[in-house]
Design a protein around this motif. Structure first.
Motif, short mmCIF file in Angstrom:
data_model
loop_
_atom_site.label_atom_id
_atom_site.label_comp_id
_atom_site.label_asym_id
_atom_site.label_seq_id
_atom_site.Cartn_x
_atom_site.Cartn_y
_atom_site.Cartn_z
N GLU A 1 0.80 -1.23 0.00
CA GLU A 1 0.00 0.00 0.00
C GLU A 1 0.84 1.28 0.00
OE1 GLU A 1 -2.90 -0.65 3.19
OE2 GLU A 1 -4.33 -1.20 1.62
N LYS A 2 2.12 1.19 -0.37
CA LYS A 2 2.96 2.38 -0.49
C LYS A 2 3.14 2.77 -1.95
CE LYS A 2 5.55 1.58 3.75
NZ LYS A 2 6.88 1.29 4.30
N GLY A 3 2.45 2.08 -2.84
CA GLY A 3 2.55 2.38 -4.26
C GLY A 3 3.48 1.43 -4.98
N PRO A 4 3.49 1.52 -6.31
CA PRO A 4 4.32 0.64 -7.13
C PRO A 4 5.81 0.85 -6.85
CG PRO A 4 2.67 1.75 -8.47
CD PRO A 4 2.65 2.40 -7.12
N ILE A 5 6.57 -0.24 -7.00
CA ILE A 5 8.01 -0.22 -6.78
C ILE A 5 8.71 -0.69 -8.05
CG2 ILE A 5 9.91 -1.14 -5.39
CD1 ILE A 5 7.85 -1.51 -3.12
N LEU A 6 9.71 0.04 -8.47
CA LEU A 6 10.46 -0.31 -9.67
C LEU A 6 11.24 -1.61 -9.48
CD1 LEU A 6 11.94 3.19 -10.56
CD2 LEU A 6 10.11 1.99 -11.77
N ILE A 7 11.30 -2.38 -10.53
CA ILE A 7 12.07 -3.63 -10.50
C ILE A 7 13.52 -3.34 -10.13
CG2 ILE A 7 12.92 -5.58 -11.86
CD1 ILE A 7 10.45 -5.41 -13.57
N ALA A 8 14.07 -2.30 -10.70
CA ALA A 8 15.48 -1.97 -10.43
C ALA A 8 15.72 -1.69 -8.95
CB ALA A 8 15.89 -0.77 -11.27
N ASP A 9 14.74 -1.06 -8.28
CA ASP A 9 14.88 -0.78 -6.85
C ASP A 9 14.86 -2.07 -6.03
OD1 ASP A 9 15.01 1.90 -7.43
OD2 ASP A 9 12.92 2.31 -6.86
N LYS B 1 19.45 -7.42 -3.71
CA LYS B 1 20.60 -8.07 -4.35
C LYS B 1 20.17 -9.30 -5.18
CE LYS B 1 23.99 -6.42 -1.04
NZ LYS B 1 23.31 -5.66 -0.09
N ILE B 2 19.16 -9.08 -6.01
CA ILE B 2 18.64 -10.12 -6.90
C ILE B 2 18.94 -9.69 -8.33
CG2 ILE B 2 16.57 -11.35 -7.67
CD1 ILE B 2 15.28 -10.55 -4.95
N PHE C 1 16.56 -12.21 -13.60
CA PHE C 1 15.97 -13.27 -12.78
C PHE C 1 14.71 -12.74 -12.09
CE2 PHE C 1 15.89 -15.56 -8.64
CZ PHE C 1 15.66 -16.84 -9.12
N LEU C 2 14.81 -11.56 -11.50
CA LEU C 2 13.69 -10.95 -10.80
C LEU C 2 12.54 -10.64 -11.76
CD1 LEU C 2 12.50 -9.81 -8.20
CD2 LEU C 2 13.69 -7.66 -8.69
#
Length: 123
Positions: free
Chosen positions: A8-16, A22-23, A27-28
């Motif tokens: 519920e804090k909003g969308p998160i970038l894959i890069a973040d 550390k993935i 793969f992520l």
């Protein structure tokens, strides 16, 4: 876990996510796409976009996530509930290994079907 902790804090970038956990990015990406196809995740494109949980992490069973990512929970295909395959040259009714592996599967499921993504995010 990261998406659950940020529910519920909003969308998160894959890069973040990749950087903080550390993935490897590729793969992520594959994992997140699988989870999105299963309606566990959703995404938003464009500015302020990224991935987010489609439902409350307290309602996402670990058993469902593990099946998506790793496949069967059972150690042998002949005892799998969702990925059953009969073993070659085996009489399941008289196979001691089959009986034991059914118990192992049931013990694992007793835990994994009660635990949620929220449970592992709190660790």
């Amino acid at each position: 876990m990261h998406l659950s902790q940020n529910y519920e804090k909003g969308p998160i970038l894959i890069a973040d996510i990749s950087k903080k956990r550390k993935i490897p990015l590729k793969f992520l990406e594959n994992i997140l796409l699988e989870l999105k196809r299963a309606n566990i995740l959703d995404s938003k494109k464009g500015k302020g976009g990224g991935y987010f949980l489609a439902k409350n992490p307290k309602k996402i069973l670990l058993a469902d996530v593990l099946r998506l990512i790793d496949g069967p929970i059972a150690l042998l295909p002949c005892v799998s509930l969702h990925f059953y395959e009969r073993c070659k040259n085996c009489d399941e009714k008289n196979c001691g290994l089959h009986r034991v592996m059914c118990e192992v599967r049931d013990a694992n499921l007793a835990i994994l079907e009660k635990k949620t993504v929220a449970d592992i995010a709190d660790s």
